[in-house]
Motif scaffolding. Structure first.
Motif, PDB file in Angstrom:
ATOM      1  N   GLN A  56       0.853  -1.180   0.000  1.00 30.12           N
ATOM      2  CA  GLN A  56       0.000   0.000   0.000  1.00 30.12           C
ATOM      3  C   GLN A  56       0.892   1.233   0.000  1.00 30.12           C
ATOM      4  O   GLN A  56       1.992   1.220   0.551  1.00 30.12           O
ATOM      5  CB  GLN A  56      -0.920   0.015   1.225  1.00 30.12           C
ATOM      6  N   ARG A  57       0.391   2.309  -0.611  1.00 35.96           N
ATOM      7  CA  ARG A  57       1.200   3.513  -0.754  1.00 35.96           C
ATOM      8  C   ARG A  57       0.389   4.748  -0.397  1.00 35.96           C
ATOM      9  O   ARG A  57      -0.818   4.779  -0.599  1.00 35.96           O
ATOM     10  CB  ARG A  57       1.721   3.636  -2.195  1.00 35.96           C
ATOM     11  N   SER A  58       1.082   5.736   0.166  1.00 37.84           N
ATOM     12  CA  SER A  58       0.463   7.035   0.420  1.00 37.84           C
ATOM     13  C   SER A  58       1.350   8.108  -0.195  1.00 37.84           C
ATOM     14  O   SER A  58       2.561   7.932  -0.304  1.00 37.84           O
ATOM     15  CB  SER A  58       0.308   7.277   1.932  1.00 37.84           C
ATOM     16  N   ARG A  59       0.736   9.204  -0.597  1.00 35.15           N
ATOM     17  CA  ARG A  59       1.527  10.271  -1.231  1.00 35.15           C
ATOM     18  C   ARG A  59       2.190  11.163  -0.190  1.00 35.15           C
ATOM     19  O   ARG A  59       3.143  11.888  -0.493  1.00 35.15           O
ATOM     20  CB  ARG A  59       0.655  11.103  -2.163  1.00 35.15           C
ATOM     21  N   ALA A  60       1.690  11.129   1.045  1.00 34.53           N
ATOM     22  CA  ALA A  60       2.273  11.884   2.155  1.00 34.53           C
ATOM     23  C   ALA A  60       1.712  11.297   3.440  1.00 34.53           C
ATOM     24  O   ALA A  60       0.731  10.545   3.417  1.00 34.53           O
ATOM     25  CB  ALA A  60       1.935  13.378   2.056  1.00 34.53           C
ATOM     26  N   ARG A  61       2.310  11.636   4.549  1.00 29.84           N
ATOM     27  CA  ARG A  61       1.871  11.104   5.829  1.00 29.84           C
ATOM     28  C   ARG A  61       1.048  12.113   6.615  1.00 29.84           C
ATOM     29  O   ARG A  61       0.578  11.825   7.715  1.00 29.84           O
ATOM     30  CB  ARG A  61       3.085  10.660   6.657  1.00 29.84           C
ATOM     31  N   ALA A  62       0.866  13.306   6.076  1.00 25.76           N
ATOM     32  CA  ALA A  62       0.121  14.344   6.778  1.00 25.76           C
ATOM     33  C   ALA A  62      -0.639  15.200   5.781  1.00 25.76           C
ATOM     34  O   ALA A  62      -0.171  15.453   4.662  1.00 25.76           O
ATOM     35  CB  ALA A  62       1.060  15.216   7.602  1.00 25.76           C
ATOM     36  N   ALA A  63      -1.823  15.623   6.203  1.00 30.39           N
ATOM     37  CA  ALA A  63      -2.625  16.585   5.440  1.00 30.39           C
ATOM     38  C   ALA A  63      -3.399  17.411   6.449  1.00 30.39           C
ATOM     39  O   ALA A  63      -4.299  16.888   7.113  1.00 30.39           O
ATOM     40  CB  ALA A  63      -3.575  15.877   4.477  1.00 30.39           C
ATOM     41  N   GLY A  64      -3.008  18.693   6.591  1.00 29.67           N
ATOM     42  CA  GLY A  64      -3.673  19.519   7.584  1.00 29.67           C
ATOM     43  C   GLY A  64      -3.448  18.953   8.976  1.00 29.67           C
ATOM     44  O   GLY A  64      -2.317  18.791   9.433  1.00 29.67           O
ATOM     45  N   ARG A  65      -4.548  18.591   9.647  1.00 23.69           N
ATOM     46  CA  ARG A  65      -4.473  18.046  11.002  1.00 23.69           C
ATOM     47  C   ARG A  65      -4.682  16.531  11.030  1.00 23.69           C
ATOM     48  O   ARG A  65      -4.964  15.959  12.088  1.00 23.69           O
ATOM     49  CB  ARG A  65      -5.479  18.746  11.898  1.00 23.69           C
ATOM     50  N   VAL A  66      -4.531  15.907   9.898  1.00 27.06           N
ATOM     51  CA  VAL A  66      -4.638  14.446   9.786  1.00 27.06           C
ATOM     52  C   VAL A  66      -3.239  13.861   9.631  1.00 27.06           C
ATOM     53  O   VAL A  66      -2.417  14.387   8.873  1.00 27.06           O
ATOM     54  CB  VAL A  66      -5.507  14.052   8.581  1.00 27.06           C
ATOM     55  N   ARG A  67      -2.974  12.772  10.344  1.00 26.94           N
ATOM     56  CA  ARG A  67      -1.709  12.065  10.243  1.00 26.94           C
ATOM     57  C   ARG A  67      -1.985  10.590   9.981  1.00 26.94           C
ATOM     58  O   ARG A  67      -2.927  10.018  10.535  1.00 26.94           O
ATOM     59  CB  ARG A  67      -0.886  12.187  11.545  1.00 26.94           C
ATOM     60  N   LEU A  68      -1.136   9.974   9.167  1.00 26.80           N
ATOM     61  CA  LEU A  68      -1.201   8.532   8.931  1.00 26.80           C
ATOM     62  C   LEU A  68      -0.070   7.858   9.699  1.00 26.80           C
ATOM     63  O   LEU A  68       1.068   8.311   9.665  1.00 26.80           O
ATOM     64  CB  LEU A  68      -1.072   8.214   7.443  1.00 26.80           C
ATOM     65  N   VAL A  69      -0.406   6.743  10.351  1.00 26.59           N
ATOM     66  CA  VAL A  69       0.548   6.061  11.223  1.00 26.59           C
ATOM     67  C   VAL A  69       0.444   4.555  10.991  1.00 26.59           C
ATOM     68  O   VAL A  69      -0.657   4.014  10.831  1.00 26.59           O
ATOM     69  CB  VAL A  69       0.274   6.372  12.711  1.00 26.59           C
ATOM     70  N   GLY A  70       1.579   3.858  10.995  1.00 26.03           N
ATOM     71  CA  GLY A  70       1.568   2.411  10.838  1.00 26.03           C
ATOM     72  C   GLY A  70       1.252   2.002   9.415  1.00 26.03           C
ATOM     73  O   GLY A  70       1.602   2.701   8.452  1.00 26.03           O
ATOM     74  N   ASP A  71       0.599   0.852   9.244  1.00 25.10           N
ATOM     75  CA  ASP A  71       0.306   0.327   7.910  1.00 25.10           C
ATOM     76  C   ASP A  71      -0.489   1.315   7.070  1.00 25.10           C
ATOM     77  O   ASP A  71      -0.384   1.318   5.841  1.00 25.10           O
ATOM     78  CB  ASP A  71      -0.468  -0.991   8.005  1.00 25.10           C
ATOM     79  N   ALA A  72      -1.294   2.157   7.703  1.00 26.60           N
ATOM     80  CA  ALA A  72      -2.088   3.142   6.963  1.00 26.60           C
ATOM     81  C   ALA A  72      -1.212   4.128   6.212  1.00 26.60           C
ATOM     82  O   ALA A  72      -1.619   4.692   5.195  1.00 26.60           O
ATOM     83  CB  ALA A  72      -3.017   3.896   7.916  1.00 26.60           C
ATOM     84  N   SER A  73       0.015   4.334   6.692  1.00 29.67           N
ATOM     85  CA  SER A  73       0.908   5.321   6.077  1.00 29.67           C
ATOM     86  C   SER A  73       1.650   4.765   4.870  1.00 29.67           C
ATOM     87  O   SER A  73       2.309   5.514   4.147  1.00 29.67           O
ATOM     88  CB  SER A  73       1.932   5.808   7.106  1.00 29.67           C
TER      89      SER A  73
END
Length: 378
Positions: A280-297
Protein backbone atom coordinates in the motif's frame (compact mmCIF):
# COMPACT_ATOMS: atom_id res chain seq x y z
CA UNK A 1 -20.88 7.27 23.06
CA UNK A 2 -19.22 8.55 26.22
CA UNK A 3 -19.18 12.33 26.33
CA UNK A 4 -15.83 13.51 24.94
CA UNK A 5 -16.00 16.84 26.78
CA UNK A 6 -15.23 15.73 30.34
CA UNK A 7 -11.42 16.09 30.33
CA UNK A 8 -9.89 19.45 31.34
CA UNK A 9 -7.12 18.82 28.79
CA UNK A 10 -9.47 19.34 25.85
CA UNK A 11 -8.73 22.47 23.82
CA UNK A 12 -11.48 25.07 23.35
CA UNK A 13 -13.58 24.52 20.23
CA UNK A 14 -13.05 20.75 19.99
CA UNK A 15 -14.58 17.70 21.66
CA UNK A 16 -11.32 15.76 21.99
CA UNK A 17 -7.65 16.61 21.52
CA UNK A 18 -6.66 13.46 19.62
CA UNK A 19 -8.99 11.07 17.83
CA UNK A 20 -7.30 7.81 16.89
CA UNK A 21 -9.01 5.71 14.22
CA UNK A 22 -7.91 2.10 14.59
CA UNK A 23 -7.50 0.18 17.86
CA UNK A 24 -4.70 -2.14 16.77
CA UNK A 25 -1.28 -2.11 18.47
CA UNK A 26 -0.12 1.04 16.65
CA UNK A 27 -3.30 2.98 17.41
CA UNK A 28 -3.23 1.99 21.07
CA UNK A 29 0.47 2.85 21.33
CA UNK A 30 -0.12 6.30 19.81
CA UNK A 31 -3.01 6.82 22.22
CA UNK A 32 -0.84 5.95 25.22
CA UNK A 33 1.91 8.32 24.05
CA UNK A 34 -0.63 11.11 23.53
CA UNK A 35 -2.02 10.61 27.03
CA UNK A 36 1.52 10.75 28.41
CA UNK A 37 1.83 14.11 26.64
CA UNK A 38 -1.20 15.37 28.56
CA UNK A 39 -3.72 15.14 25.72
CA UNK A 40 -7.29 13.88 25.86
CA UNK A 41 -7.61 10.81 23.61
CA UNK A 42 -10.47 8.84 22.09
CA UNK A 43 -9.83 5.67 20.06
CA UNK A 44 -12.51 4.33 17.71
CA UNK A 45 -12.59 1.08 15.79
CA UNK A 46 -15.38 -0.57 13.82
CA UNK A 47 -14.61 -3.82 15.67
CA UNK A 48 -15.14 -4.28 19.38
CA UNK A 49 -13.38 -6.33 22.03
CA UNK A 50 -10.03 -8.06 21.55
CA UNK A 51 -8.87 -7.73 17.94
CA UNK A 52 -7.12 -10.38 15.83
CA UNK A 53 -5.27 -10.05 12.54
CA UNK A 54 -3.39 -12.28 10.10
CA UNK A 55 0.26 -11.63 10.92
CA UNK A 56 3.45 -13.51 11.74
CA UNK A 57 3.15 -12.71 15.48
CA UNK A 58 6.90 -12.55 16.03
CA UNK A 59 8.23 -9.64 18.09
CA UNK A 60 11.92 -9.34 17.16
CA UNK A 61 14.15 -7.97 19.96
CA UNK A 62 13.67 -4.34 18.91
CA UNK A 63 9.90 -4.69 18.76
CA UNK A 64 9.79 -6.44 22.14
CA UNK A 65 11.83 -3.61 23.64
CA UNK A 66 9.43 -1.04 22.16
CA UNK A 67 6.42 -2.89 23.60
CA UNK A 68 8.06 -3.02 27.02
CA UNK A 69 8.79 0.70 26.91
CA UNK A 70 5.04 1.21 26.63
CA UNK A 71 4.68 -0.56 29.97
CA UNK A 72 3.48 -3.87 28.50
CA UNK A 73 5.10 -7.32 28.75
CA UNK A 74 2.78 -9.84 27.04
CA UNK A 75 3.16 -13.57 27.54
CA UNK A 76 4.49 -15.68 24.70
CA UNK A 77 7.35 -17.94 23.62
CA UNK A 78 11.04 -16.91 23.41
CA UNK A 79 12.43 -16.39 19.90
CA UNK A 80 16.20 -16.83 19.72
CA UNK A 81 16.73 -16.05 16.04
CA UNK A 82 15.77 -16.64 12.40
CA UNK A 83 16.12 -19.74 10.22
CA UNK A 84 15.80 -19.60 6.41
CA UNK A 85 14.92 -23.05 5.07
CA UNK A 86 14.43 -24.84 1.74
CA UNK A 87 14.51 -28.59 1.00
CA UNK A 88 17.85 -29.94 2.18
CA UNK A 89 19.24 -26.54 3.23
CA UNK A 90 18.98 -24.03 6.05
CA UNK A 91 20.74 -20.92 7.33
CA UNK A 92 20.33 -19.92 10.99
CA UNK A 93 21.24 -16.79 12.90
CA UNK A 94 20.69 -16.21 16.62
CA UNK A 95 20.03 -12.67 17.83
CA UNK A 96 23.10 -11.09 19.39
CA UNK A 97 21.18 -8.85 21.81
CA UNK A 98 18.97 -11.51 23.36
CA UNK A 99 15.66 -13.09 22.42
CA UNK A 100 12.51 -11.72 20.92
CA UNK A 101 9.13 -13.24 21.65
CA UNK A 102 6.35 -14.97 19.75
CA UNK A 103 3.08 -13.41 20.96
CA UNK A 104 -0.42 -14.17 19.74
CA UNK A 105 -1.98 -11.07 18.24
CA UNK A 106 -4.94 -11.32 20.60
CA UNK A 107 -2.59 -11.47 23.61
CA UNK A 108 -0.68 -8.41 22.43
CA UNK A 109 -3.87 -6.49 21.75
CA UNK A 110 -5.41 -7.33 25.12
CA UNK A 111 -2.27 -6.17 26.96
CA UNK A 112 -2.05 -2.89 25.01
CA UNK A 113 -5.78 -2.28 25.42
CA UNK A 114 -5.49 -2.64 29.19
CA UNK A 115 -2.49 -0.31 29.22
CA UNK A 116 -4.40 2.30 27.20
CA UNK A 117 -7.40 2.16 29.50
CA UNK A 118 -5.14 2.48 32.55
CA UNK A 119 -3.60 5.58 30.94
CA UNK A 120 -7.03 7.21 30.60
CA UNK A 121 -7.64 6.52 26.91
CA UNK A 122 -11.32 6.15 25.99
CA UNK A 123 -12.28 3.45 23.48
CA UNK A 124 -15.50 3.29 21.47
CA UNK A 125 -16.80 0.94 18.80
CA UNK A 126 -17.60 3.12 15.80
CA UNK A 127 -16.73 3.37 12.12
CA UNK A 128 -15.50 6.45 10.30
CA UNK A 129 -17.91 7.74 7.66
CA UNK A 130 -16.55 11.15 6.72
CA UNK A 131 -14.18 13.93 7.71
CA UNK A 132 -13.81 17.64 7.06
CA UNK A 133 -11.05 19.83 8.42
CA UNK A 134 -10.08 23.45 8.85
CA UNK A 135 -7.18 25.25 10.50
CA UNK A 136 -8.44 24.49 14.00
CA UNK A 137 -9.52 20.87 13.82
CA UNK A 138 -11.18 17.96 12.08
CA UNK A 139 -14.92 17.24 12.05
CA UNK A 140 -15.49 13.50 11.99
CA UNK A 141 -18.70 11.64 11.15
CA UNK A 142 -19.01 8.33 13.03
CA UNK A 143 -21.47 5.44 12.78
CA UNK A 144 -21.86 3.98 16.26
CA UNK A 145 -22.16 0.29 17.06
CA UNK A 146 -25.80 0.63 18.10
CA UNK A 147 -26.81 2.13 14.75
CA UNK A 148 -26.77 5.80 15.73
CA UNK A 149 -24.54 8.43 14.15
CA UNK A 150 -22.65 11.34 15.60
CA UNK A 151 -20.21 14.06 14.59
CA UNK A 152 -17.40 15.29 16.79
CA UNK A 153 -14.48 17.65 16.41
CA UNK A 154 -10.91 16.69 17.18
CA UNK A 155 -7.85 18.88 17.23
CA UNK A 156 -5.91 16.04 15.58
CA UNK A 157 -6.90 12.86 13.74
CA UNK A 158 -4.49 9.91 13.66
CA UNK A 159 -5.23 7.31 10.99
CA UNK A 160 -3.98 4.02 12.44
CA UNK A 161 -6.54 1.92 10.58
CA UNK A 162 -4.34 -0.48 8.68
CA UNK A 163 -3.64 -1.51 5.11
CA UNK A 164 -7.00 -0.43 3.69
CA UNK A 165 -7.17 2.81 5.62
CA UNK A 166 -10.41 4.77 5.48
CA UNK A 167 -8.58 7.81 6.86
CA UNK A 168 -6.03 7.66 4.03
CA UNK A 169 -8.83 7.55 1.45
CA UNK A 170 -10.99 10.29 2.98
CA UNK A 171 -8.00 12.60 3.52
CA UNK A 172 -7.00 12.10 -0.15
CA UNK A 173 -3.58 10.79 0.84
CA UNK A 174 -3.60 7.69 -1.34
CA UNK A 175 -0.77 7.64 -3.86
CA UNK A 176 -1.57 8.62 -7.46
CA UNK A 177 -5.02 9.81 -6.49
CA UNK A 178 -6.26 6.45 -5.30
CA UNK A 179 -5.56 2.80 -4.77
CA UNK A 180 -4.32 0.83 -7.75
CA UNK A 181 -6.23 -2.32 -8.68
CA UNK A 182 -5.07 -5.17 -6.48
CA UNK A 183 -2.82 -2.83 -4.51
CA UNK A 184 -0.15 -2.90 -7.22
CA UNK A 185 2.45 -0.16 -7.29
CA UNK A 186 4.54 0.89 -10.27
CA UNK A 187 7.23 -1.69 -10.91
CA UNK A 188 5.76 -4.16 -8.41
CA UNK A 189 5.13 -7.80 -9.13
CA UNK A 190 1.87 -9.63 -8.55
CA UNK A 191 0.03 -8.42 -5.41
CA UNK A 192 0.88 -10.51 -2.37
CA UNK A 193 -1.44 -11.74 0.36
CA UNK A 194 -1.03 -13.28 3.79
CA UNK A 195 -2.82 -16.17 5.51
CA UNK A 196 -2.35 -17.38 9.09
CA UNK A 197 -3.35 -20.55 10.91
CA UNK A 198 -2.51 -21.69 14.47
CA UNK A 199 -1.84 -25.33 15.30
CA UNK A 200 -2.10 -27.02 18.67
CA UNK A 201 1.40 -28.51 18.92
CA UNK A 202 4.45 -27.97 21.11
CA UNK A 203 7.11 -25.83 19.37
CA UNK A 204 10.05 -27.87 18.08
CA UNK A 205 12.54 -25.02 18.37
CA UNK A 206 13.10 -21.40 19.40
CA UNK A 207 13.76 -19.91 15.95
CA UNK A 208 11.34 -18.21 13.59
CA UNK A 209 11.46 -20.51 10.56
CA UNK A 210 11.00 -19.08 7.08
CA UNK A 211 10.38 -21.90 4.61
CA UNK A 212 10.92 -20.92 0.97
CA UNK A 213 8.92 -22.61 -1.79
CA UNK A 214 8.98 -21.64 -5.49
CA UNK A 215 6.17 -19.09 -5.20
CA UNK A 216 5.38 -18.59 -1.50
CA UNK A 217 6.92 -18.50 1.97
CA UNK A 218 5.74 -20.09 5.21
CA UNK A 219 6.64 -18.36 8.48
CA UNK A 220 6.60 -20.53 11.60
CA UNK A 221 6.42 -18.74 14.95
CA UNK A 222 6.04 -20.48 18.32
CA UNK A 223 3.63 -18.33 20.36
CA UNK A 224 2.88 -20.50 23.41
CA UNK A 225 4.09 -23.75 25.00
CA UNK A 226 1.45 -25.64 23.02
CA UNK A 227 0.73 -23.38 19.99
CA UNK A 228 2.62 -22.67 16.78
CA UNK A 229 1.52 -20.07 14.23
CA UNK A 230 2.05 -20.58 10.51
CA UNK A 231 1.72 -17.64 8.13
CA UNK A 232 1.76 -18.04 4.34
CA UNK A 233 2.83 -15.14 2.11
CA UNK A 234 2.69 -15.01 -1.65
CA UNK A 235 0.63 -14.07 -4.71
CA UNK A 236 -2.96 -15.26 -4.63
CA UNK A 237 -2.21 -17.76 -7.41
CA UNK A 238 0.44 -19.39 -5.18
CA UNK A 239 -2.03 -20.16 -2.39
CA UNK A 240 -5.14 -21.50 -4.17
CA UNK A 241 -7.81 -22.78 -1.81
CA UNK A 242 -5.69 -22.09 1.29
CA UNK A 243 -8.28 -19.77 2.83
CA UNK A 244 -9.91 -22.73 4.59
CA UNK A 245 -8.36 -25.19 7.06
CA UNK A 246 -8.34 -28.14 4.63
CA UNK A 247 -6.84 -26.08 1.82
CA UNK A 248 -4.25 -24.54 4.14
CA UNK A 249 -3.01 -27.94 5.26
CA UNK A 250 -3.09 -29.32 1.71
CA UNK A 251 -0.88 -26.45 0.53
CA UNK A 252 1.58 -27.14 3.33
CA UNK A 253 1.80 -30.80 2.30
CA UNK A 254 2.35 -29.97 -1.37
CA UNK A 255 4.68 -26.95 -1.12
CA UNK A 256 6.27 -27.23 2.35
CA UNK A 257 6.77 -30.94 3.07
CA UNK A 258 9.35 -30.42 5.85
CA UNK A 259 6.96 -28.14 7.71
CA UNK A 260 3.97 -30.40 7.07
CA UNK A 261 5.95 -33.29 8.55
CA UNK A 262 6.69 -31.28 11.68
CA UNK A 263 3.03 -30.41 12.15
CA UNK A 264 1.82 -33.94 11.50
CA UNK A 265 -1.84 -34.28 12.46
CA UNK A 266 -1.79 -31.39 14.95
CA UNK A 267 -5.29 -29.88 15.16
CA UNK A 268 -6.00 -26.33 14.10
CA UNK A 269 -6.25 -23.86 16.99
CA UNK A 270 -8.53 -21.27 15.41
CA UNK A 271 -9.67 -20.14 11.98
CA UNK A 272 -7.57 -19.22 8.95
CA UNK A 273 -7.24 -15.45 8.74
CA UNK A 274 -6.16 -13.46 5.71
CA UNK A 275 -4.82 -10.02 4.79
CA UNK A 276 -3.90 -8.18 1.62
CA UNK A 277 -3.04 -6.97 -0.85
CA UNK A 278 -0.02 -6.15 1.30
CA UNK A 279 1.64 -3.36 -0.69
CA UNK A 280 0.00 0.00 0.00
CA UNK A 281 1.20 3.51 -0.75
CA UNK A 282 0.46 7.03 0.42
CA UNK A 283 1.53 10.27 -1.23
CA UNK A 284 2.27 11.88 2.15
CA UNK A 285 1.87 11.10 5.83
CA UNK A 286 0.12 14.34 6.78
CA UNK A 287 -2.62 16.59 5.44
CA UNK A 288 -3.67 19.52 7.58
CA UNK A 289 -4.47 18.05 11.00
CA UNK A 290 -4.64 14.45 9.79
CA UNK A 291 -1.71 12.06 10.24
CA UNK A 292 -1.20 8.53 8.93
CA UNK A 293 0.55 6.06 11.22
CA UNK A 294 1.57 2.41 10.84
CA UNK A 295 0.31 0.33 7.91
CA UNK A 296 -2.09 3.14 6.96
CA UNK A 297 0.91 5.32 6.08
CA UNK A 298 2.23 2.82 3.53
CA UNK A 299 3.38 -0.80 3.54
CA UNK A 300 5.79 -2.83 1.45
CA UNK A 301 5.44 -6.45 2.59
CA UNK A 302 5.50 -8.69 5.66
CA UNK A 303 8.57 -10.48 4.30
CA UNK A 304 10.96 -9.18 6.98
CA UNK A 305 8.58 -9.27 9.96
CA UNK A 306 9.09 -5.66 11.04
CA UNK A 307 5.54 -4.31 11.08
CA UNK A 308 5.11 -3.88 14.83
CA UNK A 309 8.53 -2.31 15.45
CA UNK A 310 8.18 0.17 12.59
CA UNK A 311 4.60 0.99 13.56
CA UNK A 312 5.48 1.67 17.20
CA UNK A 313 8.34 3.94 16.11
CA UNK A 314 5.84 5.92 14.03
CA UNK A 315 3.44 6.11 16.98
CA UNK A 316 6.19 7.69 19.09
CA UNK A 317 7.16 10.08 16.30
CA UNK A 318 3.67 11.31 15.46
CA UNK A 319 3.00 12.43 19.02
CA UNK A 320 6.42 14.10 19.33
CA UNK A 321 5.80 16.06 16.12
CA UNK A 322 2.04 16.55 16.28
CA UNK A 323 2.32 20.28 15.53
CA UNK A 324 4.93 19.92 12.77
CA UNK A 325 3.94 17.81 9.73
CA UNK A 326 7.34 18.30 8.04
CA UNK A 327 9.14 17.02 11.13
CA UNK A 328 6.82 14.01 11.30
CA UNK A 329 7.48 13.26 7.64
CA UNK A 330 11.23 13.31 8.30
CA UNK A 331 10.83 11.12 11.38
CA UNK A 332 8.60 8.72 9.44
CA UNK A 333 11.20 8.37 6.71
CA UNK A 334 13.96 7.77 9.25
CA UNK A 335 11.89 5.19 11.16
CA UNK A 336 10.92 3.26 8.03
CA UNK A 337 14.10 3.63 5.93
CA UNK A 338 15.71 0.27 6.73
CA UNK A 339 12.39 -1.54 6.49
CA UNK A 340 11.57 -0.03 3.11
CA UNK A 341 15.02 -0.65 1.62
CA UNK A 342 15.64 -4.16 2.96
CA UNK A 343 12.11 -5.40 2.36
CA UNK A 344 11.97 -3.94 -1.16
CA UNK A 345 15.34 -5.48 -2.01
CA UNK A 346 14.46 -8.92 -0.67
CA UNK A 347 11.04 -8.74 -2.33
CA UNK A 348 12.68 -7.98 -5.68
CA UNK A 349 15.02 -10.93 -5.22
CA UNK A 350 12.16 -13.20 -4.19
CA UNK A 351 10.23 -12.22 -7.32
CA UNK A 352 13.12 -12.84 -9.69
CA UNK A 353 14.39 -16.00 -11.40
CA UNK A 354 17.08 -16.09 -8.68
CA UNK A 355 14.53 -16.74 -5.91
CA UNK A 356 15.87 -20.25 -5.41
CA UNK A 357 19.31 -18.86 -4.52
CA UNK A 358 18.12 -17.01 -1.39
CA UNK A 359 18.61 -19.82 1.13
CA UNK A 360 21.88 -21.11 -0.45
CA UNK A 361 23.25 -17.56 -0.45
CA UNK A 362 22.31 -17.08 3.21
CA UNK A 363 24.09 -20.31 4.06
CA UNK A 364 27.16 -19.47 1.98
CA UNK A 365 27.54 -15.97 3.51
CA UNK A 366 26.46 -16.34 7.16
CA UNK A 367 28.12 -13.02 8.04
CA UNK A 368 25.90 -11.20 5.55
CA UNK A 369 22.76 -13.08 6.56
CA UNK A 370 23.54 -12.34 10.20
CA UNK A 371 24.13 -8.64 9.50
CA UNK A 372 20.76 -8.33 7.77
CA UNK A 373 18.96 -10.16 10.58
CA UNK A 374 20.63 -7.97 13.21
CA UNK A 375 19.67 -4.85 11.28
CA UNK A 376 16.04 -5.97 11.25
CA UNK A 377 16.12 -7.03 14.90
CA UNK A 378 17.30 -3.65 16.29
Amino acid sequence: MTSPTTSPAVRPGVDVDVLVVGAGPVGLAAAVRAREAGLDVLVVDRRGGTLDKACGEGLLPGALGAVRRLGVDPAGHPLAGISYRSPGRHADHRFAAGPGRGVRRTTLHAALRERALDAGVRLEQASLQGLRQDARGVAVDLALAGGDATTLRAAWLLGCDGLHSTVRRLARLEADGGARPGGRAPGAGAPRYGLRQHFRVAPWGDLVEVHWAPRAEAYVTPVAPDVVGVALLGPRAATPGAGGPDGFRALLRSDFPELAGRLGDAPAAGPVRGAGPLRQRSRARAAGRVRLVGDASGYVDALTGEGVRVGLAQADAVVRHLDDPAAYERAWRAATRDYRRLTSGLLAWAGSPARGAIVPAAGAAPWLFGAVVERLAR
